[in-house]
Design a protein around this motif. Sequence first.
Motif, mmCIF file in Angstrom:
data_model
loop_
_atom_site.group_PDB
_atom_site.id
_atom_site.type_symbol
_atom_site.label_atom_id
_atom_site.label_comp_id
_atom_site.label_asym_id
_atom_site.label_seq_id
_atom_site.Cartn_x
_atom_site.Cartn_y
_atom_site.Cartn_z
ATOM 1 N N ILE A 185 0.816 -1.215 0.000
ATOM 2 C CA ILE A 185 0.000 0.000 0.000
ATOM 3 C C ILE A 185 0.849 1.264 0.000
ATOM 4 N N SER A 186 0.260 2.323 -0.501
ATOM 5 C CA SER A 186 0.822 3.663 -0.374
ATOM 6 C C SER A 186 0.051 4.324 0.773
ATOM 7 N N PHE A 187 0.669 4.358 1.931
ATOM 8 C CA PHE A 187 -0.025 4.801 3.143
ATOM 9 C C PHE A 187 0.015 6.320 3.258
ATOM 10 N N ASN A 188 -1.160 6.910 3.452
ATOM 11 C CA ASN A 188 -1.265 8.361 3.641
ATOM 12 C C ASN A 188 -2.445 8.635 4.575
ATOM 13 N N ASN A 189 -2.687 9.894 4.883
ATOM 14 C CA ASN A 189 -3.766 10.248 5.821
ATOM 15 C C ASN A 189 -5.133 9.787 5.328
ATOM 16 N N ASN A 190 -5.359 9.865 4.027
ATOM 17 C CA ASN A 190 -6.651 9.478 3.458
ATOM 18 C C ASN A 190 -6.912 7.983 3.657
ATOM 19 N N VAL A 191 -5.953 7.149 3.285
ATOM 20 C CA VAL A 191 -6.141 5.708 3.438
ATOM 21 C C VAL A 191 -6.176 5.325 4.921
ATOM 22 N N GLN A 192 -5.399 6.013 5.736
ATOM 23 C CA GLN A 192 -5.421 5.753 7.180
ATOM 24 C C GLN A 192 -6.821 6.003 7.744
#
Length: 117
Positions: free
Chosen positions: A93-100
């Motif tokens: 995954i490309s983890f960022n605030n949105n996916v978090q």
Amino acid sequence: MELDGKIFLFDGHSNVGQRGDLEFIADRLSDPKQYTVQLPSEKLYLRVTKSLDTPDNLEKLYRLIEHYPGKMPVIIYREKKKQALLLKSNRWISFNNNVQSQLKDFLGEKSVFLKKD
């Protein structure tokens, strides 16, 4: 070659020996280290509680993960089976605030954990 105390991967076939006992004939001997991969220092741990562990919810979780492809390994812990699973690299995954935020909404605040070695 010294073999004592070492681990090897054998590729071969079975055979019935002259005395009727089972033998294993090694066609190839490999060092298992060639098959290991060093994971990145950051990993995303996701806990799936017993109440969320259904085929439909797992499918939704996988779709969410696949929507953000990246280079961070994802490890899913399923409480129902008491099983941790490292997803294949095509589901990293490309983890960022949105996916978090989406993962926490779906799994719960305490079920999304980013670990750095």
